[in-house]
Design a protein around this motif. Structure first.
Motif, mmCIF file in Angstrom:
data_model
loop_
_atom_site.group_PDB
_atom_site.id
_atom_site.type_symbol
_atom_site.label_atom_id
_atom_site.label_comp_id
_atom_site.label_asym_id
_atom_site.label_seq_id
_atom_site.Cartn_x
_atom_site.Cartn_y
_atom_site.Cartn_z
ATOM 1 N N ALA A 166 -0.827 -6.165 2.397
ATOM 2 C CA ALA A 166 -1.176 -4.743 2.357
ATOM 3 C C ALA A 166 -1.296 -4.192 3.781
ATOM 4 C CB ALA A 166 -2.485 -4.550 1.598
ATOM 5 N N SER A 167 -1.900 -4.953 4.662
ATOM 6 C CA SER A 167 -2.017 -4.514 6.059
ATOM 7 C C SER A 167 -0.646 -4.420 6.720
ATOM 8 C CB SER A 167 -2.893 -5.481 6.846
ATOM 9 O OG SER A 167 -4.178 -5.544 6.283
ATOM 10 N N ALA A 168 0.235 -5.365 6.413
ATOM 11 C CA ALA A 168 1.584 -5.325 6.972
ATOM 12 C C ALA A 168 2.326 -4.073 6.509
ATOM 13 C CB ALA A 168 2.352 -6.577 6.582
ATOM 14 N N LYS A 169 2.185 -3.729 5.232
ATOM 15 C CA LYS A 169 2.841 -2.516 4.733
ATOM 16 C C LYS A 169 2.314 -1.271 5.432
ATOM 17 C CE LYS A 169 3.919 -4.256 0.154
ATOM 18 N NZ LYS A 169 3.633 -4.161 -1.286
ATOM 19 N N ILE A 170 1.010 -1.237 5.653
ATOM 20 C CA ILE A 170 0.416 -0.083 6.337
ATOM 21 C C ILE A 170 0.993 0.052 7.745
ATOM 22 C CG2 ILE A 170 -1.739 0.784 7.342
ATOM 23 C CD1 ILE A 170 -3.159 -0.331 4.845
#
Length: 138
Positions: free
Chosen positions: A3-7
């Motif tokens: 999720a952090s990577a997508k952000i």
């Protein structure tokens, strides 16, 4: 981590689009041409976001899913040890004082920069070698 990577992928793409638009608009409508500070700064922010996204993406491939990636996870699912931190370490203070003196030295005088480098080297080395017990320890 996914999720952090997508952000960060989204942030990187956003800042890249903003940098291109900003560069085009300032080059077209600014009397002196392309603005020499803002455009590279926004490009640098986009590059940093892409580097963080790449690091998080590669790390998430090597490790299992964390609780932040599960939509049905509870806060307590991610409980436990998050790392090893020294509670009474003075090393970050000396590293920060060194960095602050280096920045002040660039603005006020280069002789202050030299003291900042000394403090920064001491702080970083003591931080890195904080838990080192030596080669021949028992």
């Amino acid at each position: 981590m996914r999720a952090s990577a997508k952000i960060f992928w989204i942030l990187g793409a956003f800042f890249l689009i903003v940098a291109i638009a900003y560069g085009f608009l300032t080059a077209r409508y600014e009397p002196l041409g392309l603005e020499p500070v803002g455009f590279p700064a926004i490009l640098a922010v986009a590059g940093l976001a892409f580097m963080i996204a790449m690091t998080l993406s590669l790390t998430s491939r090597k490790h299992q899913l964390s609780a932040s990636d599960d939509l049905d996870a509870e806060v307590s699912d991610d409980a436990g040890v998050q790392g090893s931190f020294s509670p009474y370490s003075w090393a970050p203070l000396w590293a920060a004082v060194g960095a602050g003196l280096c920045f002040l030295g660039v603005a006020a005088g280069w002789w202050i920069f030299a003291f900042g480098v000394i403090f920064a080297i001491y702080g970083v080395l003591s931080w890195v070698l904080e838990f080192s017990v030596g080669q021949h320890a028992h």
